[in-house]
Scaffold this motif. Structure first.
Motif, PDB file in Angstrom:
ATOM      1  N   LEU A 113      42.222  34.567  49.213  1.00  0.00           N
ATOM      2  CA  LEU A 113      43.680  34.542  49.134  1.00  0.00           C
ATOM      3  C   LEU A 113      44.299  35.428  50.198  1.00  0.00           C
ATOM      4  O   LEU A 113      43.807  36.523  50.488  1.00  0.00           O
ATOM      5  N   GLY A 114      45.427  34.973  50.749  1.00  0.00           N
ATOM      6  CA  GLY A 114      46.116  35.766  51.753  1.00  0.00           C
ATOM      7  C   GLY A 114      46.818  36.971  51.168  1.00  0.00           C
ATOM      8  O   GLY A 114      47.020  37.981  51.846  1.00  0.00           O
ATOM      9  N   ARG A 115      47.227  36.877  49.905  1.00  0.00           N
ATOM     10  CA  ARG A 115      47.834  38.008  49.199  1.00  0.00           C
ATOM     11  C   ARG A 115      47.399  37.960  47.748  1.00  0.00           C
ATOM     12  O   ARG A 115      47.018  36.898  47.238  1.00  0.00           O
ATOM     13  N   PRO A 116      47.435  39.075  47.047  1.00  0.00           N
ATOM     14  CA  PRO A 116      46.920  39.116  45.668  1.00  0.00           C
ATOM     15  C   PRO A 116      47.721  38.197  44.753  1.00  0.00           C
ATOM     16  O   PRO A 116      48.933  38.018  44.933  1.00  0.00           O
ATOM     17  N   PRO A 117      47.080  37.612  43.754  1.00  0.00           N
ATOM     18  CA  PRO A 117      47.811  36.809  42.774  1.00  0.00           C
ATOM     19  C   PRO A 117      48.658  37.705  41.880  1.00  0.00           C
ATOM     20  O   PRO A 117      48.415  38.912  41.773  1.00  0.00           O
ATOM     21  N   LYS A 118      49.640  37.086  41.257  1.00  0.00           N
ATOM     22  CA  LYS A 118      50.498  37.846  40.343  1.00  0.00           C
ATOM     23  C   LYS A 118      49.752  38.194  39.066  1.00  0.00           C
ATOM     24  O   LYS A 118      50.051  39.205  38.409  1.00  0.00           O
ATOM     25  N   LEU A 119      48.775  37.368  38.680  1.00  0.00           N
ATOM     26  CA  LEU A 119      48.084  37.565  37.413  1.00  0.00           C
ATOM     27  C   LEU A 119      46.756  36.815  37.428  1.00  0.00           C
ATOM     28  O   LEU A 119      46.654  35.733  38.005  1.00  0.00           O
ATOM     29  N   VAL A 120      45.748  37.415  36.796  1.00  0.00           N
ATOM     30  CA  VAL A 120      44.479  36.743  36.520  1.00  0.00           C
ATOM     31  C   VAL A 120      44.391  36.549  35.013  1.00  0.00           C
ATOM     32  O   VAL A 120      44.582  37.501  34.244  1.00  0.00           O
ATOM     33  N   ILE A 121      44.122  35.309  34.593  1.00  0.00           N
ATOM     34  CA  ILE A 121      43.993  34.990  33.166  1.00  0.00           C
ATOM     35  C   ILE A 121      42.595  34.434  32.951  1.00  0.00           C
ATOM     36  O   ILE A 121      42.201  33.473  33.614  1.00  0.00           O
ATOM     37  N   CYS A 122      41.861  35.013  32.024  1.00  0.00           N
ATOM     38  CA  CYS A 122      40.477  34.589  31.820  1.00  0.00           C
ATOM     39  C   CYS A 122      40.215  34.241  30.358  1.00  0.00           C
ATOM     40  O   CYS A 122      40.968  34.631  29.460  1.00  0.00           O
ATOM     41  N   ASP A 123      39.141  33.523  30.134  1.00  0.00           N
ATOM     42  CA  ASP A 123      38.639  33.303  28.787  1.00  0.00           C
ATOM     43  C   ASP A 123      38.153  34.640  28.234  1.00  0.00           C
ATOM     44  O   ASP A 123      37.540  35.441  28.949  1.00  0.00           O
ATOM     45  N   SER A 124      38.416  34.886  26.953  1.00  0.00           N
ATOM     46  CA  SER A 124      38.052  36.177  26.362  1.00  0.00           C
ATOM     47  C   SER A 124      36.562  36.470  26.473  1.00  0.00           C
ATOM     48  O   SER A 124      36.162  37.634  26.596  1.00  0.00           O
TER      49      SER A 124
END
Length: 412
Positions: A237-248
């Motif tokens: 990615l060129g810039r960080p994502p706003k949020l990472v969402i993962c499976d628990s």
């Protein structure tokens, strides 16, 4: 995913005595033969559900119930199932027959009032007789609006539909935010979706689909990766994502692979906010730290999926809890819509995300647990704590994290 999920539909329950025409009324409202109709009292045994699109409300779910006056051993079980429906409907139609508004109707009206459920008294079979002045007065005394219809002849049905639309709770029709407020327009979220035994073949699970849809509705973007691809995806990615969402189930690895300046949470924690009260569920997780061998823990699953060899609720969470406590815990599972009335034997309740039921249903469970002094949390919050990353997973929700910290400091 061609239809609105049942958990996102307005739930409308039909209640009343046997043979007052509840099944005929639901058939007339839906324009379909949903429930079996007979002159024999007690034809409807188990609750019957029918999803439809109802203008101007949109997606609704009608729930036809057994007569509240059913008798005998089997009748008592039918009544119990009917009473359980009271907790999960957003609006109630209290159907009254020619016998009038009596003690059964008054009892239902009181039970619905205690749950703050909007209720409309529907005097059915107006083709046979108009409601008496006494019946109308009794409905008024119960503080309920009333109207007359004929499910058989169709009289009054249009007025009934308009009244249903007017009484429908506005807050229920306004869908709460799932993730859109966390990923503004133009921003990017990275979704981490493991493909394991628990993943349905050829499709994603409902919370993942809902998150993707809301991100798109918010004019934001997302990319979907498996857990082992997360580091490479972030590096590209060129810039960080706003949020990472993962499976628990992969939150420990995802937290390790995601730089600390990037917010991270789980699908299940998002569902805890969407379908329940995240602050209360976060506070309930503190009880995990006080569990001792011999304590009883209730696992609540609202869906009816077939248990797998390494099932999250029946196998993994009990195993992680046992490892955390040192063994000796007694875990029990309440599957589907059944839930114990008496929760006092349990030291903790761990509830699934509730993707197949309404928010009202989930809050009713939370309220019942709270009234009996039993802490309750959800899968995602509990797993994040057991994996040692709960402060990170709640970083997007400072109020919930503060509620958890306060509960840790309290002693029962």
């Amino acid at each position: 995913m061609q239809e609105t999920p049942r958990g996102l539909r307005l739930h409308i329950g039909l209640f009343g005595r046997r043979n007052v025409g509840k099944s005929s009324l639901i058939n007339a409202l839906t324009g379909q033969s949903v429930s079996i109709v007979s002159d024999v009292p007690g034809t409807t045994t188990d609750p019957v559900e029918k999803p439809i699109e109802m203008a101007p409300i949109g997606p609704v779910l009608f729930v036809d119930t057994a007569g509240i006056d059913d008798d005998g051993a089997l009748g008592a079980e039918r009544v119990r199932r009917t009473e359980a429906i009271l907790e999960r409907v957003d609006l109630a139609l209290l159907v009254v027959g020619p016998d009038g508004f009596g003690r059964f109707e008054a009892g239902l009206a009181d039970a619905l009032h205690a749950r703050a459920t909007p209720t409309l008294v529907v005097f059915n079979k107006s083709d046979l007789a108009a409601p008496s002045a006494e019946a109308l007065a009794a409905a008024a005394a119960a503080g309920r609006e009333a109207l007359s219809v004929s499910a058989l002849g169709g009289a009054g049905l249009d007025d009934l539909k308009r009244t249903i639309a007017r009484l429908a709770p506005e807050a229920r029709l306004e869908e709460p935010r799932l993730v859109g407020d966390l990923v503004p327009a133009g921003e990017l979220a990275v979704l981490v979706v493991p493909i394991d035994l628990g993943a349905p073949k050829g499709r994603l699970i409902l919370p993942q689909i809902q998150v993707i849809r809301e991100i798109l509705d918010s004019d934001a973007m997302c990319i979907v990766v498996k857990e082992r691809e997360l580091p490479d995806a972030l590096a590209r990615l060129g810039r960080p994502p706003k949020l990472v969402i993962c499976d628990s189930q992969v939150v420990l690895k995802a937290a390790a692979d995601t730089p600390p300046q990037i917010p991270l949470t789980t699908f299940s924690i998002l569902m805890a906010r969407f379908k329940g009260d995240l602050n209360r569920l976060a506070a309930g997780a503190a009880a995990i730290e006080r569990l001792r061998p011999g304590d009883r823990v209730l696992i609540g699953e609202t869906c009816g999926h077939h248990p797998l060899a390494d099932d999250i609720g029946r196998v993994k969470i009990p195993r992680w809890l046992g490892q955390y406590v040192g063994g000796g815990l007694k875990t029990e599972v309440a599957a589907g819509k059944d839930f114990p009335d008496d929760l006092s034997p349990y030291s903790l309740i761990i509830q699934c995300g509730g993707c197949t039921v309404t928010r009202r249903h989930m809050l009713a469970r939370l309220d019942r647990a709270g009234a009996q002094g039993v802490p309750m949390t959800n899968y995602g919050v509990a797993i994040s704590l057991l994996q040692g990353v709960l402060p990170r997973a709640l970083g997007c929700f400072p109020a919930a994290l503060a509620a958890f910290e306060r509960a840790r400091e309290e002693r029962p």
